[in-house]
Design a protein around this motif. Structure first.
Motif, mmCIF file in Angstrom:
data_model
loop_
_atom_site.group_PDB
_atom_site.id
_atom_site.type_symbol
_atom_site.label_atom_id
_atom_site.label_comp_id
_atom_site.label_asym_id
_atom_site.label_seq_id
_atom_site.Cartn_x
_atom_site.Cartn_y
_atom_site.Cartn_z
ATOM 1 N N ILE A 10 0.854 -1.190 0.000
ATOM 2 C CA ILE A 10 0.000 0.000 0.000
ATOM 3 C C ILE A 10 0.888 1.236 0.000
ATOM 4 C CG2 ILE A 10 -1.789 1.268 1.248
ATOM 5 C CD1 ILE A 10 -2.536 -1.451 2.566
ATOM 6 N N SER A 11 0.825 1.990 -1.081
ATOM 7 C CA SER A 11 1.621 3.220 -1.182
ATOM 8 C C SER A 11 0.753 4.318 -1.792
ATOM 9 C CB SER A 11 2.876 2.987 -2.032
ATOM 10 O OG SER A 11 2.542 2.449 -3.296
ATOM 11 N N THR A 12 -0.427 4.465 -1.210
ATOM 12 C CA THR A 12 -1.435 5.374 -1.763
ATOM 13 C C THR A 12 -1.272 6.816 -1.302
ATOM 14 O OG1 THR A 12 -2.878 4.549 -0.002
ATOM 15 C CG2 THR A 12 -3.204 3.634 -2.198
ATOM 16 N N GLY A 13 -0.294 7.079 -0.443
ATOM 17 C CA GLY A 13 0.038 8.453 -0.088
ATOM 18 C C GLY A 13 -0.964 9.137 0.820
ATOM 19 N N ALA A 14 -0.782 10.423 0.947
ATOM 20 C CA ALA A 14 -1.677 11.272 1.730
ATOM 21 C C ALA A 14 -1.923 12.548 0.942
ATOM 22 C CB ALA A 14 -1.066 11.595 3.095
ATOM 23 N N SER A 15 -3.119 13.033 0.996
ATOM 24 C CA SER A 15 -3.477 14.239 0.247
ATOM 25 C C SER A 15 -3.500 15.446 1.177
ATOM 26 C CB SER A 15 -4.858 14.070 -0.397
ATOM 27 O OG SER A 15 -4.860 12.975 -1.291
ATOM 28 N N ALA A 16 -2.803 16.494 0.769
ATOM 29 C CA ALA A 16 -2.813 17.723 1.557
ATOM 30 C C ALA A 16 -4.211 18.330 1.541
ATOM 31 C CB ALA A 16 -1.803 18.717 0.992
ATOM 32 N N LYS A 17 -4.660 18.759 2.690
ATOM 33 C CA LYS A 17 -5.950 19.443 2.762
ATOM 34 C C LYS A 17 -5.791 20.843 2.192
ATOM 35 C CE LYS A 17 -7.461 17.005 6.949
ATOM 36 N NZ LYS A 17 -7.832 17.154 8.374
ATOM 37 N N LEU A 18 -6.728 21.224 1.374
ATOM 38 C CA LEU A 18 -6.703 22.550 0.761
ATOM 39 C C LEU A 18 -7.814 23.435 1.309
ATOM 40 C CD1 LEU A 18 -5.923 21.546 -2.943
ATOM 41 C CD2 LEU A 18 -4.334 22.417 -1.224
#
Length: 315
Positions: free
Chosen positions: A107-115
């Motif tokens: 699992i290397s789905t990352g993290a999304s920065a909150k905008l």
């Protein structure tokens, strides 16, 4: 059935694929809606080793992908809607496609920065809007910068950016900061940092060459004004991309996948996690790539029957 599936094509996933492919593990990589990860929204990358003159983010990720392909990695574009990790082989549910079965999973789905979700924000990412001070702070040497946020991350980024910027203004919609006392004190004692609390960002203002200002609303008076700036760093947190796991993998309170320290091993044998999906501290391309290497080696040993750890219930 696949021997191994890698979810995600950021630095972590692609590095894992390169190592697995060279070990004849036939990795099958699923690209999500943002192939290449967050680096594809970055312009110059100057802190990735091996590129003395820097490299464009999309070019770096394209090179990694080509390297993985060279060794036989298979890629598939698609949206993962869920997984069944109750038994091996694991099942990966895909939107509009048949389920994929695999003996192991990375699992290397990352993290999304909150905008902020305000006008002018998304279209100016890479043109003055950033979510990573460590990545982009150098480009604002001697400039005016705004940091939006009131937590520890915002204080840390504001303090870090004073190494480069002439002035750093912290904008926060509340009248009080959420950061810990020690982080507040460090920022408040920094003479380069100014404060605009109780102000809500309304719009990113930009010209032909990028960001020129941030329009804000004074929450007390309702009046709007524009703070002139050369760059806006949004520091309101990240969301790990783990919702598709439906609680089958142990995560921390923030939703990041928990791994055995010093490894990429999760609480489920045969499932590994690397990159920002399990790292909320460093969040750098090079640390993600390093953990991708670790995941590939852990996965290879698992598939070859070696015990990579005791599968402790402590996770």
């Amino acid at each position: 059935m696949k021997k191994n599936v890698v979810l995600g094509t950021g630095p972590a996933g692609l590095t894992a694929a390169i190592y697995l492919a060279r070990a004849n593990m036939n990795p099958f990589v699923i690209e999500g809606p943002e192939p290449g990860g967050q680096l594809t929204t970055t312009t110059d990358v100057e802190n990735f080793p091996g590129f003395p003159d820097g490299i464009m983010g999309p070019e770096l990720m394209d090179n990694m992908r080509k390297q993985a392909e060279r060794f036989g990695t298979e890629f598939k574009r698609g949206w993962v809607t869920g997984v069944d990790l109750s038994k091996r082989p694991f099942k990966i549910k895909m939107e509009g496609m048949e389920d994929i079965e695999t003996e192991s999973l990375i699992i290397s789905t990352g993290a999304s920065a909150k905008l902020l979700q305000i006008p002018g924000e998304k279209e100016n990412i890479g043109r003055g809007v950033s979510t990573c001070a460590t990545c982009d702070g150098f480009f604002f040497r001697g400039k005016k910068i705004i940091v939006v946020g009131g937590g520890d991350s915002a204080m840390e980024e504001a303090h870090f950016l004073t190494k480069f910027a002439a002035e750093v203004r912290v904008v926060h919609r509340r009248n009080e900061l959420r950061a810990s006392k020690i982080m507040q004190d460090r920022a408040q004692n920094n003479p380069k940092i100014t404060w605009s609390l109780n102000h809500t960002p309304v719009e990113v203002v930009a010209g032909d060459k990028g960001v020129t200002g941030l329009k804000v609303r004074n929450n007390q008076t309702g009046q709007e004004e524009i703070f002139e700036t050369d760059g806006i760093f949004v520091a309101i947190g990240h969301t790990p991309n783990t919702s598709f796991l439906n609680g089958q993998i142990n995560t921390d309170d923030l939703g990041y996948v928990k791994v055995t320290p010093g490894s990429t091993v999760t609480n489920i044998p045969g499932v590994f996690a690397c990159g920002d999906v399990q790292d909320h501290k460093y969040r750098q391309a090079i640390t993600a790539a390093g953990s991708g290497c670790m995941a590939a080696l852990d996965c290879e040993r698992f598939l070859e029957g070696e015990a990579v750890h005791d599968w402790s219930e402590s996770l």
